[in-house]
Design an enzyme around this catalytic site. Sequence first.
Site, PDB file in Angstrom:
ATOM      1  CD  GLU A   1      -1.661  -2.401   1.660  1.00 37.63           C
ATOM      2  OE1 GLU A   1      -0.398  -2.589   1.770  1.00 37.63           O
ATOM      3  OE2 GLU A   1      -2.618  -3.308   1.680  1.00 37.63           O
TER       4      GLU A   1
ATOM      5  CG  PHE B   1      -9.375  -9.864  11.358  1.00 36.35           C
ATOM      6  CD1 PHE B   1      -8.108 -10.239  11.912  1.00 36.35           C
ATOM      7  CD2 PHE B   1      -9.574  -9.842  10.072  1.00 36.35           C
ATOM      8  CE1 PHE B   1      -7.277 -10.558  10.932  1.00 36.35           C
ATOM      9  CE2 PHE B   1      -8.595 -10.333   9.373  1.00 36.35           C
ATOM     10  CZ  PHE B   1      -7.513 -10.618   9.664  1.00 36.35           C
ATOM     11  CD  GLN B   2      -7.240  -7.409   7.571  1.00 35.93           C
ATOM     12  OE1 GLN B   2      -7.891  -7.268   7.032  1.00 35.93           O
ATOM     13  NE2 GLN B   2      -5.856  -8.013   7.311  1.00 35.93           N
TER      14      GLN B   2
ATOM     15  CE  LYS C   1     -16.908  -6.622   4.022  1.00 35.83           C
ATOM     16  NZ  LYS C   1     -16.388  -7.822   4.266  1.00 35.83           N
TER      17      LYS C   1
ATOM     18  CG  MET D   1      22.484  12.277   2.069  1.00 39.71           C
ATOM     19  SD  MET D   1      23.698  13.298   1.627  1.00 39.71           S
ATOM     20  CE  MET D   1      23.061  13.876   0.108  1.00 39.71           C
TER      21      MET D   1
HETATM   22  C1  LIG Z   1      12.761   5.479   4.898  1.00 40.16           C
HETATM   23  C2  LIG Z   1      14.020   5.891   5.033  1.00 40.16           C
HETATM   24  N1  LIG Z   1      14.906   5.758   5.905  1.00 40.16           N
HETATM   25  C3  LIG Z   1      16.066   6.231   6.208  1.00 40.16           C
HETATM   26  C4  LIG Z   1      16.564   7.404   5.600  1.00 40.16           C
HETATM   27  C5  LIG Z   1      17.702   8.099   5.688  1.00 40.16           C
HETATM   28  N2  LIG Z   1      18.721   8.092   4.744  1.00 40.16           N
HETATM   29  C6  LIG Z   1      18.703   9.192   3.837  1.00 40.16           C
HETATM   30  S1  LIG Z   1      19.900   8.763   2.592  1.00 40.16           S
HETATM   31  C7  LIG Z   1      20.065   7.373   2.864  1.00 40.16           C
HETATM   32  C8  LIG Z   1      20.982   6.490   2.230  1.00 40.16           C
HETATM   33  C9  LIG Z   1      20.569   6.350   0.850  1.00 40.16           C
HETATM   34  O1  LIG Z   1      21.133   5.506   0.044  1.00 40.16           O
HETATM   35  P1  LIG Z   1      21.066   4.911  -1.366  1.00 40.16           P
HETATM   36  O2  LIG Z   1      19.823   4.864  -1.812  1.00 40.16           O
HETATM   37  O3  LIG Z   1      22.150   4.140  -1.716  1.00 40.16           O
HETATM   38  O4  LIG Z   1      21.602   6.318  -1.990  1.00 40.16           O
HETATM   39  P2  LIG Z   1      22.919   7.189  -2.176  1.00 40.16           P
HETATM   40  O5  LIG Z   1      23.111   8.257  -0.893  1.00 40.16           O
HETATM   41  O6  LIG Z   1      24.074   6.068  -1.961  1.00 40.16           O
HETATM   42  O7  LIG Z   1      23.044   7.916  -3.384  1.00 40.16           O
HETATM   43  C10 LIG Z   1      19.432   6.858   4.036  1.00 40.16           C
HETATM   44  C11 LIG Z   1      19.526   5.578   4.782  1.00 40.16           C
HETATM   45  C12 LIG Z   1      15.509   7.923   4.682  1.00 40.16           C
HETATM   46  N3  LIG Z   1      15.683   8.842   4.073  1.00 40.16           N
HETATM   47  N4  LIG Z   1      14.291   7.182   4.424  1.00 40.16           N
END
Ligand SMILES: Cc1ncc(C[n+]2csc(CCOP(=O)(O)OP(=O)(O)O)c2C)c(N)n1
Lengths: 171, 596
Positions: free
Chosen positions: B60, B122-123, B172, B492
């Site tokens: 979803e 449920f749910q 529902k 990042m």
């Molecule tokens: C759902 C979620 N969890 C954690 C983060 C924290 N976060 C920001 S960038 C990142 C790394 C992303 O890695 P990748 O997709 O390989 O991209 P890159 O920075 O290597 O280009 C994380 C863990 C986030 N933004 N979103």
Amino acid sequence: MSELSKIAPKHTIAVLVDNEPGVLARVVGLFSGRGYNIESLTVAEVDAGRDRSRINIVTSGNEMIIDQIRAQLERLIPVCRVVDLTEDGPSVERELALVKVVAQGENRIEALRVADIFRARAVDSTLNSFVFEVTGDSGKINAFIDLMQPLGLAEISRTGVVAIARGADAM
Amino acid sequence: MSGTERNGDTATLSGAEILIRALTDQGVEVIFGYPGGAVLPIYDALFAQNSIRHILVRQEGGAVHAAEGYARATGKPGVVLVTSGPGATNAVTGLTDAMMDSIPIVCLTGQVASHLIGNDAFQEADTIGITRPCTKHNYLVQDTDEMGRIVHEAFYVATNGRPGPVVIDLPKDICVNQGRYEKPDLANLRHKTYRPPTVGKAESVAAAVEMMARAKRPIFYTGGGLINSGPEACARLQELVRLTGFPITNTLMGLGAYPASDERFLGMLGMHGTYEANNAMHDCDVMICLGARFDDRITGRLDAFSPSSKKIHVDVDPSSINKNIRVDLPIIGDVGRVLEQMLACWKDGGYTPDEAALRDWWTTIQKWRSRDCLAFTQGPDIIKPQYAVQRLYELTKDLDTYITTEVGQHQMWAAQFYKFEKPNRWMTSGGLGTMGYGLPAAVGVQIAHPNSLVVDISGEASFMMNVQELSTAMQYKLPLKIFILNNRWMGMVRQWQQLMHGSRFSETYSEALPDFVKLAECFGATGMVIEQPSELDASIRKMLDTDGLVIADVRVAQEENCFPMVPSGAAHNEMILGDDGAAERPKVTGEGMALV
Ligand SMILES: Cc1ncc(C[n+]2csc(CCOP(=O)(O)OP(=O)(O)O)c2C)c(N)n1
Ligand SMILES: [Mg+2]
């Protein structure tokens, strides 16, 4: 109460809302979610015909926060109007408290005497207790409670502030 | 809602049938959804009609992101249908994402029967309670007769004023019961109390134009509000920039509102914005903020933000005004309408900019520009991620292209190196920064534009977050191109660990990555690895020429960092650049360390 509220000025905000389910939760959730302070909150239907309720909120914050609170409240879909009564000119504020005092002898007599001065009414009485009803602004209620403290103050129930602007203009 | 038209069509229908009728009357063509017990009556009603197409996602969360992609690429609201309980809770991330980025979404959630609500049935989940803070508004339908009114009101709320997600929770029994429906006069629908602002106050507009004409170092700072307001708003912006000759910068959300190839465009601003955009923001004397919100990614340290400028702020949402930055002249209104007013006021008043001052200002800006802050060196061996995006841009810019991204370094490189000339071509998760956004968003975009090129510029870690949506893309034969800048790191986060946490790379290595070629193949798609700088162009061409979905696993320099960067807690003019040596040891204050 947060550190902020001790120094930041208090504001009484009146909010007119559509009386639909969950509207109070929206308002309260907004305050908790954004870290605003609620010092008191009252709510009741005020216009059955148009299904509207009024919420009075006492909050505190600097000018920027109070402006935000107002704008955020206005952003809620069921909110019809928001007025900062503190900002927008003179207003009347009242609060009602029910104060239970358990006392005998001299203290009991003194409690009655203080109540008289504050124009508080005894709305319940037993041989060793009273329930006083007192109305006024919050300062007056606080003063009354302070005086009852040494006389056997046992329990307090306060409504929180209701407020309305002075003059002919209506919200 | 008022304005109901009596057309005699008031035979009773089931709640689910009313829902479908109302959606049809709203012009809904596509729903992104996933079935379950509580929404069976709705799926039954969907089965019996042909006007609305249902796109079956694989989770979803994917449905909401797909609807967001659809909405951003079309300007129309995205519609989602999920079941109660886990269906609704899975949708929460997407709803929050849409809330942060002001994307119009109507999300229909199933709910247990009315008499069971509150019984831990449920749910059952308290969907109204859970989604209250992450929606613009939400509704629980309690009476089948109210279904039509609420659906139309929900679309009105989602799309008017500052757009956002709206949830309709549908018990529902309400969907099964019979009720009445009349098609309202949609053109004249008004909400009982909600009155979104439209035009700006004439005096304020006049005062703004006056300030602009007298400005010596002006800048337009524009955001996603322009895109939301629509293509006409963007056209007006272009006209105003042309008339005034002022420089302009866009936020991440606003990219495409102004053509990136134009001389007056300084690039994106903010944490990973250009040297020239951030310095111009810092040194300007009049800032004209249009449909942007002084987000912390934009401002850097608040008390050092553009210290000597007068600020004009145009926003449709009064709560955006003076939230972070106190402005001198707020104008509340739809940015497209206000731009129209500004243009009229500028032309009718015979205003001209201060040409001499502007010449000096542009000279200063050119000096910043010549710093060439996005420069990188592409060697013969390893593909630089910047180079990969640059080549992708060059090879797709003349095509009818839409770009989505995930979240991380690749997202910022995409924003820096892919030049958007038109609005609605760029879908990225800005406010929430949701990894896993790009693939499902691309699904939504491709559904809206089946014959266009849709590329998800992805990171190998983000891609794994909603990888199941490959199956959705395959079911509907969507020829998505997934361009993974694979640096084997959560890049990042690794960058922040390197710059601020003494290179202690705690849990950020992308261990146990799948073989993306085999992954593509097992879904029935095409996979390819791109490793050599010299083969990049040919490989990108091959990706574009391949029919159907392609996953390109682009092996890029693993330790590359994304610059310029305004470290948290720093001011705009304390930016670190990639090649000045300071990059490896930024001055992050104690306070900055606590910021995200
Ligand atoms: C759902 C979620 N969890 C954690 C983060 C924290 N976060 C920001 S960038 C990142 C790394 C992303 O890695 P990748 O997709 O390989 O991209 P890159 O920075 O290597 O280009 C994380 C863990 C986030 N933004 N979103
Ligand atoms: Mg990565």
